[in-house]
Scaffold this motif. Structure first.
Motif, PDB file in Angstrom:
ATOM      1  N   ASN A 138       0.812  -1.220   0.000  1.00  0.00           N
ATOM      2  CA  ASN A 138       0.000   0.000   0.000  1.00  0.00           C
ATOM      3  C   ASN A 138       0.844   1.269   0.000  1.00  0.00           C
ATOM      4  N   THR A 197       4.957   5.681   8.528  1.00  0.00           N
ATOM      5  CA  THR A 197       5.159   6.086   7.139  1.00  0.00           C
ATOM      6  C   THR A 197       5.689   7.504   7.042  1.00  0.00           C
ATOM      7  N   SER A 220       4.800   4.960  -5.066  1.00  0.00           N
ATOM      8  CA  SER A 220       3.835   4.279  -4.201  1.00  0.00           C
ATOM      9  C   SER A 220       3.362   5.197  -3.068  1.00  0.00           C
ATOM     10  N   ARG A 224      -0.477   6.335  -2.475  1.00  0.00           N
ATOM     11  CA  ARG A 224      -1.117   6.042  -1.193  1.00  0.00           C
ATOM     12  C   ARG A 224      -1.885   7.254  -0.668  1.00  0.00           C
ATOM     13  N   THR A 228      -6.117   8.042  -0.173  1.00  0.00           N
ATOM     14  CA  THR A 228      -6.666   7.801   1.170  1.00  0.00           C
ATOM     15  C   THR A 228      -7.053   9.060   1.927  1.00  0.00           C
ATOM     16  N   GLY A 240      -3.451   2.820   6.929  1.00  0.00           N
ATOM     17  CA  GLY A 240      -3.558   2.963   5.490  1.00  0.00           C
ATOM     18  C   GLY A 240      -4.858   2.358   4.992  1.00  0.00           C
TER      19      GLY A 240
END
Length: 410
Positions: A138, A197, A220, A224, A228, A240
């Protein structure tokens, strides 16, 4: 930390307005910084560790807080020759070879990058490839980045020496071998969160300048956070994307997670601006094809130069989906700061007895990183630095520290 991008421009001009926050004087701020760095110097000169500024889930007695303390001392002007900073640097270098968790791996990288010793580049690369191997499908990170580091790997990695490379930096051959090995054995991360993250994103971005191939990881990350953002609040959740959940419909997380989302999107914005700058930069003429310089005094050969007309300002570019997501995130963050400054009587609300990321020291750290990255001076009409500095000055303990077991509330 190197600034990622300073192209906020029109993205932040629609943030709501409120009154100006109270401000500590420069002398008060300098005194608080000195008191804080002196407290850290005493603690680490005695070989202490842990205690200060532990991120949620961090190792309360390990290398993560040591990295944060070292960064604070460097930013506070403590010279690298100071015994406490020497101890911190030595401990971080020694411990970094065995770090396999995200917070600690990222923080070691942040410290070594800020310290700036070229001899640390192979170690910075080692930490970076561990982060790359630990990234989830993710685009995020959980607490565990890679598994434990074997003694054999540790010995091989400690033996790597920095080498002079012509041209752009690139991955050390021995680090590349290690990267291939840990990537082949990497296990997919079942869970990730935007707190881990956030730290990993900053570290991965810094790894770029040290020759680490991070483009796929940054792609990525951008995907992400574009997918989101809460459609209801403009913030981002702690976790996530969950399996089977509709993107953008999940619960919004803490104010710190709003900062994490904006930091994540800044990497995509910075790369977009890099591409635009490169495409718009005119190519230099080939000197071999230019006419020889005329030397005659005859104005036929050397006519007088006409003044250059005023360059036309380029038409403003339409905002794309990323721009709109960033603007929405900043409007959300601006509302939080405006409410906080109003409730705090000019200072920001500060507390350590609430939920992580809500008006605590972790949020203030995230806020500072976000605003520095984007070059933003005001949020919700509030000068975030003046209000935040005022908060920290009036909540600092007599010993020079903040938080710990004591409540700090404005």
């Amino acid at each position: 930390m190197s600034v990622l991008v300073r192209v906020a421009g029109s993205l932040t001009c629609l943030i709501i307005a409120t009154g100006n926050a109270a401000a500590a004087t420069p002398a008060e701020i300098d005194a608080a910084i000195k008191k804080g760095t002196d407290a850290l110097k005493v603690k680490y000169a005695q070989g202490g560790g842990g205690g200060f500024g532990v991120p949620p889930g961090g190792d309360a007695a390990g290398i993560g807080p040591t990295c944060l303390a070292g960064l604070a001392m460097l930013e506070g002007g403590v010279p690298v020759s100071d015994p406490a900073l020497k101890t911190v640097t030595s401990n971080i270098r020694n411990a970094a070879y065995t770090q396999g968790k995200t917070y600690q791996t990222a923080l070691c990288l942040l410290y070594l990058d800020r310290f700036g010793d070229p001899a640390d580049v192979p170690l910075i690369q080692v930490l970076a490839v561990r982060l790359l191997a630990g990234q989830s499908g993710n685009g995020g990170w959980g607490y565990d980045c890679v598994g434990g580091v074997s003694q054999a790997d540790e010995q091989r990695l400690r033996a790597i020496k920095a080498e002079k490379q012509p041209g752009a930096p690139r991955l050390h051959p021995e680090v590349d071998k290690y990267y291939q090995a840990i990537t082949a054995s990497a296990r997919p991360q079942p869970n990730d969160d935007n707190s881990n993250t956030q730290f990993a994103v900053i570290a991965v971005w810094l790894a770029r300048k040290h020759g680490v191939p991070v483009d796929n990881a940054l792609d990525s990350i951008d995907k992400r956070f574009m997918a989101t953002q809460s459609s209801r609040t403009g913030g981002w959740p702690y976790n996530g994307p969950l399996p089977g959940s509709a993107l953008g419909d999940g619960p919004a997380g803490s104010p710190a997670m709003c900062c994490a989302g904006l930091i994540g999107l800044s990497t995509g914005l910075a790369r977009r601006e890099e591409r635009r700058h490169k495409s718009e930069t005119p190519k230099k003429d080939d000197p071999a094809k230019t006419e020889p310089k005329k030397t005659s005094d005859d104005p036929f050969f050397n006519p007088p130069q006409k003044p250059n007309p005023e360059p036309k300002k380029p038409a403003p570019r339409p905002l794309d989906a990323r721009d709109l997501a960033i603007r929405t995130g900043f409007n959300t963050l601006g509302g939080i700061i405006a409410d906080s400054a109003q409730a705090g009587g000019g200072a920001l609300i500060a507390k350590t007895d609430g939920v992580n990321g809500h008006h605590d020291l972790y949020f203030l750290w995230s806020l500072e990183r976000t605003c520095v990255i984007y070059g933003v001076e005001k949020l919700g009409g509030v000068n975030w630095y003046e209000a935040g500095a005022h908060t920290l000055v009036i909540t600092q303990s007599k010993g020079g520290t903040w938080g710990g077991g004591d409540r700090i509330r404005v």
